[in-house]
Structures are given as structure tokens and as C-alpha cells.
Motif scaffolding. Structure first.
Motif, PDB file in Angstrom:
ATOM      1  N   VAL A  75      32.724   7.526 -43.931  1.00  0.00           N
ATOM      2  CA  VAL A  75      31.974   6.265 -44.043  1.00  0.00           C
ATOM      3  C   VAL A  75      32.404   5.303 -42.943  1.00  0.00           C
ATOM      4  N   PHE A  76      33.725   5.117 -42.790  1.00  0.00           N
ATOM      5  CA  PHE A  76      34.221   4.171 -41.779  1.00  0.00           C
ATOM      6  C   PHE A  76      33.960   4.673 -40.360  1.00  0.00           C
ATOM      7  N   LEU A  77      33.983   5.984 -40.160  1.00  0.00           N
ATOM      8  CA  LEU A  77      33.663   6.534 -38.844  1.00  0.00           C
ATOM      9  C   LEU A  77      32.213   6.242 -38.479  1.00  0.00           C
ATOM     10  N   LEU A  78      31.318   6.410 -39.448  1.00  0.00           N
ATOM     11  CA  LEU A  78      29.904   6.117 -39.210  1.00  0.00           C
ATOM     12  C   LEU A  78      29.707   4.643 -38.874  1.00  0.00           C
ATOM     13  N   ILE A  79      30.359   3.774 -39.638  1.00  0.00           N
ATOM     14  CA  ILE A  79      30.250   2.335 -39.381  1.00  0.00           C
ATOM     15  C   ILE A  79      30.781   1.994 -37.996  1.00  0.00           C
ATOM     16  N   TYR A  80      31.916   2.589 -37.647  1.00  0.00           N
ATOM     17  CA  TYR A  80      32.523   2.309 -36.341  1.00  0.00           C
ATOM     18  C   TYR A  80      31.610   2.779 -35.200  1.00  0.00           C
ATOM     19  N   LEU A  81      31.047   3.987 -35.325  1.00  0.00           N
ATOM     20  CA  LEU A  81      30.157   4.501 -34.280  1.00  0.00           C
ATOM     21  C   LEU A  81      28.903   3.639 -34.152  1.00  0.00           C
ATOM     22  N   LEU A  82      28.351   3.197 -35.285  1.00  0.00           N
ATOM     23  CA  LEU A  82      27.180   2.314 -35.241  1.00  0.00           C
ATOM     24  C   LEU A  82      27.516   0.996 -34.556  1.00  0.00           C
ATOM     25  N   THR A  83      28.721   0.498 -34.818  1.00  0.00           N
ATOM     26  CA  THR A  83      29.158  -0.751 -34.183  1.00  0.00           C
ATOM     27  C   THR A  83      29.231  -0.599 -32.680  1.00  0.00           C
ATOM     28  N   ILE A  84      29.896   0.471 -32.223  1.00  0.00           N
ATOM     29  CA  ILE A  84      30.057   0.694 -30.790  1.00  0.00           C
ATOM     30  C   ILE A  84      28.703   0.924 -30.112  1.00  0.00           C
ATOM     31  N   ILE A  85      27.891   1.795 -30.703  1.00  0.00           N
ATOM     32  CA  ILE A  85      26.580   2.102 -30.113  1.00  0.00           C
ATOM     33  C   ILE A  85      25.691   0.866 -30.086  1.00  0.00           C
ATOM     34  N   GLY A  86      25.663   0.127 -31.201  1.00  0.00           N
ATOM     35  CA  GLY A  86      24.819  -1.067 -31.281  1.00  0.00           C
ATOM     36  C   GLY A  86      25.187  -2.110 -30.237  1.00  0.00           C
ATOM     37  N   ASN A  87      26.486  -2.364 -30.069  1.00  0.00           N
ATOM     38  CA  ASN A  87      26.910  -3.376 -29.097  1.00  0.00           C
ATOM     39  C   ASN A  87      26.708  -2.901 -27.658  1.00  0.00           C
ATOM     40  N   ILE A  88      26.894  -1.605 -27.407  1.00  0.00           N
ATOM     41  CA  ILE A  88      26.619  -1.074 -26.064  1.00  0.00           C
ATOM     42  C   ILE A  88      25.134  -1.216 -25.733  1.00  0.00           C
ATOM     43  N   VAL A  89      24.273  -0.947 -26.713  1.00  0.00           N
ATOM     44  CA  VAL A  89      22.824  -1.101 -26.502  1.00  0.00           C
ATOM     45  C   VAL A  89      22.488  -2.539 -26.141  1.00  0.00           C
ATOM     46  N   ILE A  90      23.090  -3.512 -26.856  1.00  0.00           N
ATOM     47  CA  ILE A  90      22.824  -4.922 -26.564  1.00  0.00           C
ATOM     48  C   ILE A  90      23.263  -5.269 -25.144  1.00  0.00           C
ATOM     49  N   ILE A  91      24.463  -4.829 -24.750  1.00  0.00           N
ATOM     50  CA  ILE A  91      24.974  -5.141 -23.414  1.00  0.00           C
ATOM     51  C   ILE A  91      24.073  -4.545 -22.332  1.00  0.00           C
ATOM     52  N   LEU A  92      23.705  -3.264 -22.488  1.00  0.00           N
ATOM     53  CA  LEU A  92      22.845  -2.609 -21.496  1.00  0.00           C
ATOM     54  C   LEU A  92      21.465  -3.239 -21.454  1.00  0.00           C
ATOM     55  N   LEU A  93      20.922  -3.565 -22.619  1.00  0.00           N
ATOM     56  CA  LEU A  93      19.591  -4.158 -22.689  1.00  0.00           C
ATOM     57  C   LEU A  93      19.544  -5.496 -21.961  1.00  0.00           C
ATOM     58  N   ILE A  94      20.559  -6.321 -22.182  1.00  0.00           N
ATOM     59  CA  ILE A  94      20.599  -7.628 -21.526  1.00  0.00           C
ATOM     60  C   ILE A  94      20.776  -7.465 -20.016  1.00  0.00           C
ATOM     61  N   LYS A  95      21.604  -6.508 -19.608  1.00  0.00           N
ATOM     62  CA  LYS A  95      21.817  -6.276 -18.178  1.00  0.00           C
ATOM     63  C   LYS A  95      20.550  -5.767 -17.499  1.00  0.00           C
ATOM     64  N   LEU A  96      19.745  -4.979 -18.220  1.00  0.00           N
ATOM     65  CA  LEU A  96      18.557  -4.357 -17.631  1.00  0.00           C
ATOM     66  C   LEU A  96      17.304  -5.216 -17.753  1.00  0.00           C
ATOM     67  N   SER A  97      17.375  -6.316 -18.498  1.00  0.00           N
ATOM     68  CA  SER A  97      16.187  -7.150 -18.752  1.00  0.00           C
ATOM     69  C   SER A  97      16.336  -8.512 -18.083  1.00  0.00           C
ATOM     70  N   PRO A  98      15.653  -8.748 -16.970  1.00  0.00           N
ATOM     71  CA  PRO A  98      15.749 -10.041 -16.280  1.00  0.00           C
ATOM     72  C   PRO A  98      15.380 -11.228 -17.176  1.00  0.00           C
ATOM     73  N   SER A  99      14.487 -11.012 -18.134  1.00  0.00           N
ATOM     74  CA  SER A  99      14.078 -12.112 -19.020  1.00  0.00           C
ATOM     75  C   SER A  99      15.209 -12.583 -19.924  1.00  0.00           C
ATOM     76  N   LEU A 100      16.250 -11.755 -20.054  1.00  0.00           N
ATOM     77  CA  LEU A 100      17.382 -12.119 -20.912  1.00  0.00           C
ATOM     78  C   LEU A 100      18.587 -12.605 -20.101  1.00  0.00           C
ATOM     79  N   HIS A 101      18.380 -12.861 -18.820  1.00  0.00           N
ATOM     80  CA  HIS A 101      19.485 -13.357 -17.994  1.00  0.00           C
ATOM     81  C   HIS A 101      19.572 -14.877 -18.118  1.00  0.00           C
TER      82      HIS A 101
END
Length: 313
Positions: free
Chosen positions: A32-58
């Protein structure tokens, strides 16, 4: 262990017993905690990459959101990785030096996050609708750096102070990581001054930013209500509610944990509250910032369409 005197022994390692009574469920808890941890890491990486790749979010808000996502990943990693290992091994120990290292990382990151969340609301107190005009790149970088420097100086000093005490028992720590209060209880010295300092730091750097954020929202809401368009009301309230949800989750649990008195301290209650703000809340933040934010959802759709469906329609 080392001898302090004839009746006391200085501890060189601590034993975690947080989940000892759940021996038969530890594999399930690990999954359970491994799943939560992986979702946390993946979710935050997605946010960081999305903001970096989207000029409208700069924009300033998303600059701070990138920093917040990075903080969340490091923050939860400092606790979750060791907890996951201890759920699978029989000897759940940590050296005093390892305990100190974990506390340094955890407290510095937690303190920095408090400052960063307050910074994200700071300009809203004076000019809530002129955020992008006031927050130049230089100002954003300076405020971000100030959050990190403040977190490092305050919590490094506090953690160093705690580990100047000798630890002579009991060896067991009723927690799943080296948090301040459970560790301080193991010191064989008068830690009342340290506890008073912890209370003062919590009032200043947890309650202080929380009150600052609440004041900013009073200003923001009063300004929103003066806007003529109902659509503007909805958009502004949607953006504010996202940040307010994160603030409530993070500060609410932190205030409960660090402003309680020694007499009211309960290991079981503290473990449950700590699980919420170290494991669960970091997982919820990416969900809140994506599902509750139209700009992020729009940028995500454009990024996916541009990278996975590049042909013209």
C-alpha cells in the motif's frame, strides 16, 4: 551501546516499533505504502515536466509549484524509503547518526515547504490581482532562495541541539521515522528548553505562515467579490480553492503534531497524523493541482496532443 556511567548506557542505535503490532499485515502495508509513494513521485514528476514543457504555465505561481513538487518528492522520500525497508526486514534499526541525518533532511524540507506555501500567498495580501506584475523572475528566485535558507538555518540549528543530548533509553522509538518529539523523549537529559524552542519555532514558522495565508485569502476573496463577471468569480475561486486545500492538508496536520504539549502526546495518534502529512498529503497534491486546475488540465491535453497525436486534424 556505550557506557555513560554505572547506571546509564548511551545508545548507538534505535529500534522502530511503529508497526510491530501489525506483524501479519506488514507485507500488505508495504504494498500500500509503495503504491502511494510511487504515485507521489510520478505525479510530481508529471507536474514538473508539464510546467517545463508548457509556455502558458511559465508564470510565477507555477514556478513556485515546480519548487513545491520537488520539495514534496524529497520530503516524502526522506521518510518513505526507510519505512518501506523496515516493513520487510526483521531488525528495524537505525544508527544515531542515521537518525540525525534523517531528521536534518525531513525538518529542513518541511520548514522550507511552510515558507514556500506562505510565499505563494504573500503577494495576494497587497495586490492579489497583480501577481504576475509584481513577481518578476528575480523576485521569485529571491523568495524561493529565502525559503530554503530559512528552512536550513532554523532546522539545522534545532536538530543539532537535539543531538547534543545523550540518548540512554529506552532503545525503542514508537514511530516509523526520526521525528523531533519521539526522539527527544529518548534523551536522558532535561529537554524542556528544547521543547519550548520547538513550540516557538512551530508558532513562528507554522502558525505564522498559516495566519499569513488566511489573511491573504481574506484580501483575495474581498477583491474577487468586487469583480463584475460571474465567470471571473468562478475562475478566481477555483484557483484559490486549489491552494487552500493544499494549505489546509499540510498545515492542519503539522499544527496538531508540533503544538501539542508533552503531557498530551500520544505515540499512536502521532503516528497516524504523521502518516497523513508525510505519505498521504504529498500524494494528494498532484491530484489537487491537476484535477482542480483548468490551466494545468488544458496544458496537459495540449502536451499530450502535441507529443502523441502530432498529425493535423
Amino acid at each position: 551501546m556505550e557506557k555513560l556511567n554505572e547506571s546509564q548506557t548511551v545508545l548507538t542505535e534505535l529500534i522502530f516499533v511503529a508497526f510491530l503490532h501489525l506483524q501479519e499485515l506488514q507485507v500488505l502495508l508495504f504494498l500500500v505504502f509503495l503504491l502511494i509513494y510511487l504515485l507521489t513521485i510520478i505525479g510530481n514528476i508529471v507536474i514538473i515536466l508539464l510546467i517545463k514543457l508548457s509556455p502558458s504555465l511559465h508564470t510565477p505561481m507555477y514556478f513556485f509549484l515546480v519548487n513545491l513538487s520537488f520539495l514534496e518528492m524529497c520530503y516524502t522520500t526522506s521518510v518513505a524509503q526507510q519505512m518501506l525497508v523496515h516493513l520487510l526486514v526483521e531488525h528495524k534499526s537505525i544508527s544515531i547518526m542515521g537518525c540525525a541525518s534523517q531528521m536534518y533532511v525531513f525538518t529542513i524540507l518541511g520548514h522550507t515547504e511552510c515558507c514556500l506555501l506562505a510565499t505563494m500567498a504573500y503577494v495576494g495580501i497587497c495586490h492579489p490581482l497583480q501577481y504576475t506584475l509584481i513577481m518578476s523572475s528575480k523576485v521569485c528566485i529571491c523568495l524561493d532562495a529565502a525559503s530554503w535558507v530559512t528552512g536550513f538555518l532554523v532546522e539545522a540549528a534545532q536538530t543539532t541541539w537535539i543531538f547534543t543530548f545523550p540518548f540512554c533509553g529506552p532503545q525503542q522509538i514508537h514511530h516509523f521515522f526520526c521525528d523531533i518529539l519521539p526522539v527527544a523523549k529518548l534523551a536522558c537529559a532535561d529537554t524542556s528548553m528544547n521543547e519550548m524552542a520547538l513550540f516557538g519555532v512551530s508558532m513562528l514558522f507554522i502558525m505564522g505562515p498559516f495566519l499569513l495565508i488566511l489573511v491573504s485569502y481574506v484580501c483575495i476573496i474581498s477583491t474577487i467579490l468586487m469583480m463584475p463577471s460571474a465567470e471571473s468569480h468562478h475562475k478566481a475561486f477555483s484557483t484559490c480553492s486549489t491552494h487552500l486545500m493544499v494549505v489546509t492538508l499540510f498545515f492542519g496536520t503539522a499544527l496538531f503534531t508540533y503544538l501539542q504539549s508533552r503531557s498530551s502526546y500520544s505515540p499512536d495518534t502521532n503516528k497516524m497524523i504523521s502518516l497523513r502529512y508525510t505519505v498521504v498529503t504529498p500524494m494528494l497534491n498532484p491530484v489537487i493541482y491537476t484535477l482542480r486546475n483548468k490551466e494545468v488540465k488544458g496544458a496537459l491535453k495540449k502536451t499530450l496532443a502535441r507529443n502523441f497525436c502530432p498529425w493535423p486534424r
